[in-house]
Motif scaffolding. Structure first.
Motif, mmCIF file in Angstrom:
data_model
loop_
_atom_site.group_PDB
_atom_site.id
_atom_site.type_symbol
_atom_site.label_atom_id
_atom_site.label_comp_id
_atom_site.label_asym_id
_atom_site.label_seq_id
_atom_site.Cartn_x
_atom_site.Cartn_y
_atom_site.Cartn_z
ATOM 1 N N ILE A 337 -15.546 -0.875 -1.287
ATOM 2 C CA ILE A 337 -15.231 -2.309 -1.367
ATOM 3 C C ILE A 337 -13.770 -2.493 -1.775
ATOM 4 C CG2 ILE A 337 -15.736 -4.453 -2.604
ATOM 5 C CD1 ILE A 337 -18.643 -3.432 -2.882
ATOM 6 N N LEU A 338 -13.349 -1.711 -2.753
ATOM 7 C CA LEU A 338 -11.972 -1.822 -3.221
ATOM 8 C C LEU A 338 -10.980 -1.350 -2.166
ATOM 9 C CD1 LEU A 338 -10.021 -2.536 -5.472
ATOM 10 C CD2 LEU A 338 -10.429 -0.278 -6.489
ATOM 11 N N ALA A 339 -11.324 -0.296 -1.449
ATOM 12 C CA ALA A 339 -10.438 0.187 -0.379
ATOM 13 C C ALA A 339 -10.232 -0.898 0.675
ATOM 14 C CB ALA A 339 -11.015 1.449 0.250
ATOM 15 N N LYS A 340 -11.300 -1.613 1.024
ATOM 16 C CA LYS A 340 -11.178 -2.717 1.988
ATOM 17 C C LYS A 340 -10.320 -3.837 1.414
ATOM 18 C CE LYS A 340 -15.526 -1.924 4.476
ATOM 19 N NZ LYS A 340 -16.881 -2.478 4.794
ATOM 20 N N ALA A 341 -10.462 -4.084 0.105
ATOM 21 C CA ALA A 341 -9.660 -5.130 -0.536
ATOM 22 C C ALA A 341 -8.177 -4.774 -0.494
ATOM 23 C CB ALA A 341 -10.117 -5.329 -1.978
ATOM 24 N N VAL A 342 -7.858 -3.489 -0.670
ATOM 25 C CA VAL A 342 -6.459 -3.050 -0.596
ATOM 26 C C VAL A 342 -5.893 -3.330 0.792
ATOM 27 C CG1 VAL A 342 -4.944 -1.022 -0.604
ATOM 28 C CG2 VAL A 342 -6.637 -1.322 -2.421
ATOM 29 N N GLY A 343 -6.653 -2.954 1.824
ATOM 30 C CA GLY A 343 -6.206 -3.200 3.192
ATOM 31 C C GLY A 343 -6.034 -4.676 3.488
ATOM 32 N N ALA A 344 -6.995 -5.483 3.015
ATOM 33 C CA ALA A 344 -6.924 -6.930 3.246
ATOM 34 C C ALA A 344 -5.744 -7.539 2.499
ATOM 35 C CB ALA A 344 -8.228 -7.586 2.798
ATOM 36 N N ALA A 345 -5.506 -7.077 1.281
ATOM 37 C CA ALA A 345 -4.380 -7.580 0.501
ATOM 38 C C ALA A 345 -3.066 -7.304 1.209
ATOM 39 C CB ALA A 345 -4.379 -6.930 -0.885
ATOM 40 N N ASP A 346 -2.928 -6.111 1.722
ATOM 41 C CA ASP A 346 -1.702 -5.747 2.430
ATOM 42 C C ASP A 346 -1.508 -6.609 3.672
ATOM 43 O OD1 ASP A 346 0.604 -4.058 2.971
ATOM 44 O OD2 ASP A 346 -0.611 -3.173 4.570
ATOM 45 N N GLU A 347 -2.567 -6.831 4.412
ATOM 46 C CA GLU A 347 -2.475 -7.641 5.626
ATOM 47 C C GLU A 347 -2.093 -9.091 5.309
ATOM 48 O OE1 GLU A 347 -6.040 -7.400 7.884
ATOM 49 O OE2 GLU A 347 -5.845 -5.238 8.301
ATOM 50 N N LEU A 348 -2.531 -9.604 4.158
ATOM 51 C CA LEU A 348 -2.249 -10.992 3.786
ATOM 52 C C LEU A 348 -0.907 -11.162 3.071
ATOM 53 C CD1 LEU A 348 -5.813 -12.071 2.632
ATOM 54 C CD2 LEU A 348 -4.549 -12.976 4.586
ATOM 55 N N GLY A 349 -0.224 -10.052 2.828
ATOM 56 C CA GLY A 349 1.099 -10.141 2.211
ATOM 57 C C GLY A 349 1.132 -9.991 0.710
ATOM 58 N N VAL A 350 0.043 -9.552 0.111
ATOM 59 C CA VAL A 350 0.032 -9.270 -1.331
ATOM 60 C C VAL A 350 0.712 -7.922 -1.567
ATOM 61 C CG1 VAL A 350 -1.421 -8.855 -3.363
ATOM 62 C CG2 VAL A 350 -2.110 -10.556 -1.648
ATOM 63 N N THR A 351 1.577 -7.840 -2.560
ATOM 64 C CA THR A 351 2.234 -6.577 -2.874
ATOM 65 C C THR A 351 1.284 -5.709 -3.691
ATOM 66 O OG1 THR A 351 4.410 -7.618 -2.901
ATOM 67 C CG2 THR A 351 4.217 -5.472 -3.962
ATOM 68 N N VAL A 352 0.935 -4.560 -3.128
ATOM 69 C CA VAL A 352 0.036 -3.619 -3.791
ATOM 70 C C VAL A 352 0.877 -2.570 -4.509
ATOM 71 C CG1 VAL A 352 -1.831 -1.947 -3.471
ATOM 72 C CG2 VAL A 352 -1.712 -3.987 -2.006
ATOM 73 N N ILE A 353 0.603 -2.369 -5.790
ATOM 74 C CA ILE A 353 1.349 -1.373 -6.559
ATOM 75 C C ILE A 353 0.379 -0.342 -7.141
ATOM 76 C CG2 ILE A 353 3.290 -2.876 -7.092
ATOM 77 C CD1 ILE A 353 2.054 -3.422 -9.795
ATOM 78 N N ALA A 354 0.908 0.821 -7.411
ATOM 79 C CA ALA A 354 0.073 1.939 -7.837
ATOM 80 C C ALA A 354 0.034 2.060 -9.353
ATOM 81 C CB ALA A 354 0.588 3.242 -7.231
ATOM 82 N N GLY A 355 -1.160 2.249 -9.871
ATOM 83 C CA GLY A 355 -1.360 2.533 -11.287
ATOM 84 C C GLY A 355 -2.512 3.501 -11.421
ATOM 85 N N THR A 356 -2.394 4.474 -12.294
ATOM 86 C CA THR A 356 -3.423 5.519 -12.388
ATOM 87 C C THR A 356 -4.491 5.222 -13.426
ATOM 88 O OG1 THR A 356 -2.121 6.755 -14.020
ATOM 89 C CG2 THR A 356 -1.781 7.297 -11.676
ATOM 90 N N ASP A 357 -4.210 4.303 -14.372
ATOM 91 C CA ASP A 357 -5.106 4.071 -15.502
ATOM 92 C C ASP A 357 -5.305 5.344 -16.317
ATOM 93 O OD1 ASP A 357 -6.547 2.449 -17.174
ATOM 94 O OD2 ASP A 357 -8.268 2.194 -15.857
ATOM 95 N N SER A 358 -4.304 6.224 -16.295
ATOM 96 C CA SER A 358 -4.374 7.448 -17.093
ATOM 97 C C SER A 358 -4.516 7.085 -18.568
ATOM 98 C CB SER A 358 -3.110 8.281 -16.892
ATOM 99 O OG SER A 358 -3.025 8.750 -15.567
ATOM 100 N N PHE A 359 -5.361 7.853 -19.260
ATOM 101 C CA PHE A 359 -5.611 7.573 -20.675
ATOM 102 C C PHE A 359 -5.431 8.849 -21.477
ATOM 103 C CE2 PHE A 359 -7.855 6.922 -24.582
ATOM 104 C CZ PHE A 359 -7.696 5.571 -24.875
#
Length: 445
Positions: A337-359
């Motif tokens: 579901i999240l992978a599809k959201a990433v693709g949809a966000a990119d197509e709609l012009g949302v800037t996707v940035i990377a974060g690892t949530d490393s703890f």
């Protein structure tokens, strides 16, 4: 995996000096850096300058570094320069480009520099990890080893990130450039209240911090202690089996109070459900963290508002391998579901940035997250931008040279063994890391 101006709330007191908070955070982080905390202004000698010497930090810099013969990639455009040279000295990029344009700088620093032959390798700016939880030197070292020379903190429990943010001023290469969040603005503060005497007014509400005045107060204390970003939530954690990640924790009004109190500091909001994400975006947060069930209407709103999206896809996908059946099921359900959201966000012009949530020392390579984003639909160039120019712009440090190697920019650099414009897995093929001009990893020899 992690508004309104309510002046009736308690106001942080000036008696507790910021240096004392930083010293306490340093001790809790195991840093032992009392000598690195700025001295009071009245005790410092100015040496003829307007700024006390103790506040300017250590003026010494690592030895110069020359990287030559590699392929230079500009993440903002994808432009490639073959047989390139980069000269790092005095904490800055002294020259970058082809051999002709860098010849004078090379001649000036050659005799005192460490020279690294980069033929067949790829030269990039230091990476940016937009969501980490670093609390000790060991955490910071592991994050740096994967190439993340700038990070945005996802909060700590006792201001450790604010202490770590001071380290590069005094000792290059020991900590990334840290955009610190301080304490998590979340309902259950528990013993984090003890991090700061100015939080004592919140003690009776420490397990249920919900009123807008309380949220604004905690936010303002964070800012007064040196936080440059603020982390909050709209939903509980997906990574704890006994929590419901779709329960609404804070609504639009509560989040708007936090955004208002942050006074322009970017607010990152942990959220999963469609309702929570929509409320956070409407409240004016700077970025949505995780965001599994974001809908198309909210994505369109994010694109219009310029709200960033940090999906932490690699980490959420990894829950599928959990030994806990609840978490494993969430991972299997949420990841596609999240992978599809990433693709949809990119197509709609949302800037996707990377974060690892490393703890702590459980650190994910930032390149692994960028590769996951590429698999979800980002182009090779956008995957590269998700850990360079895009988060640098979000953090407002792109003009300092973060996210792009430019003359007089910051001396942060990564050398890759393969071409990230051909395959995104190359972003994990880190062979050299230079942070603040100091070599912190060198497998390139």
């Amino acid at each position: 995996m992690c508004e309104h101006d309510h002046t009736s709330g308690p106001v942080p007191q000036s008696q507790l000096q910021r240096r004392h908070v930083l010293a306490g955070a340093a001790a809790l982080a195991g840093l032992g850096l009392a000598s690195m905390i700025p001295a009071p202004v009245h005790a410092a000698k100015t040496n003829g300058d307007s700024e006390p010497a103790a506040r300017r930090g250590n003026s010494t810099h690592p030895a110069p570094v020359i990287i030559e013969g590699g392929t230079l990639i500009d993440p903002t455009t994808g432009q490639v320069t073959e047989d390139a040279v980069v000269v790092l000295a005095e904490g800055k990029v002294q020259a970058v480009g082809d051999r002709a344009s860098t010849r004078r700088a090379v001649a000036e620093y050659r005799n005192s520099a460490t020279t690294i032959e980069a033929a067949g390798k790829f030269i990039l700016p230091g990476f940016v990890d937009a969501h980490v939880h670093a609390q000790t030197f060991e955490d910071a070292s592991l994050i740096l080893s994967h190439g993340a020379t700038t990070v945005r903190s996802g909060s700590t429990s006792f201001y450790q990130d604010i202490a770590l943010a001071q380290i590069p001023k005094y000792a290059a290469g020991l900590s990334p450039r840290m955009h610190a969040a301080g304490l998590f603005v979340s309902p259950d503060q528990s013993d984090s209240i003890l991090a700061d005497p100015d939080l004592a007014p919140l003690a009776s509400s420490r397990h249920q911090l919900t009123t807008v005045s309380e949220l604004a107060h905690l936010t303002k204390v964070n800012i007064s202690r040196g936080a440059t970003v603020i982390k909050t939530r709209a939903n509980p954690r997906a990574g704890l089996a006994d929590q419901d990640p779709l329960e609404l924790v804070y609504d639009r009004d509560q989040l708007a109070a936090i955004v208002h109190a942050a006074k322009g500091a970017g607010v990152l909001c942990h959220s999963y459900s469609a309702k929570a994400i929509a409320g956070a975006v409407a409240a004016g947060v700077q970025s949505i963290e995780h965001g599994v069930f974001v809908d198309e209407k909210t994505l369109a709103s994010m694109a219009g508002k310029g709200t960033y999206f940090t999906p932490t896809l690699f980490g959420i996908s990894g829950m599928a391998q959990s030994s806990d059946p609840v978490l494993a099921e969430r991972g299997r359900e949420y990841a596609p579901i999240l992978a599809k959201a990433v693709g949809a966000a990119d197509e709609l012009g949302v800037t996707v940035i990377a974060g690892t949530d490393s703890f702590g020392t459980d650190v994910t390579a930032i390149g692994d997250e960028a590769n996951s984003l590429a698999k979800a639909g980002l182009s090779q160039l956008k995957a590269l931008q998700s850990i360079t120019s895009a988060p640098a712009r979000m953090l407002g440090v792109h003009k300092q040279g973060v996210g792009r190697l430019v003359h007089r920019g910051v001396a942060d650099l990564v050398l890759l063994g393969s071409n990230p414009l051909e395959r995104s897995t190359a972003l994990s093929d880190v062979q050299l890391v230079v942070a603040q001009g100091a070599i912190v990893r060198n497998d390139a020899a």
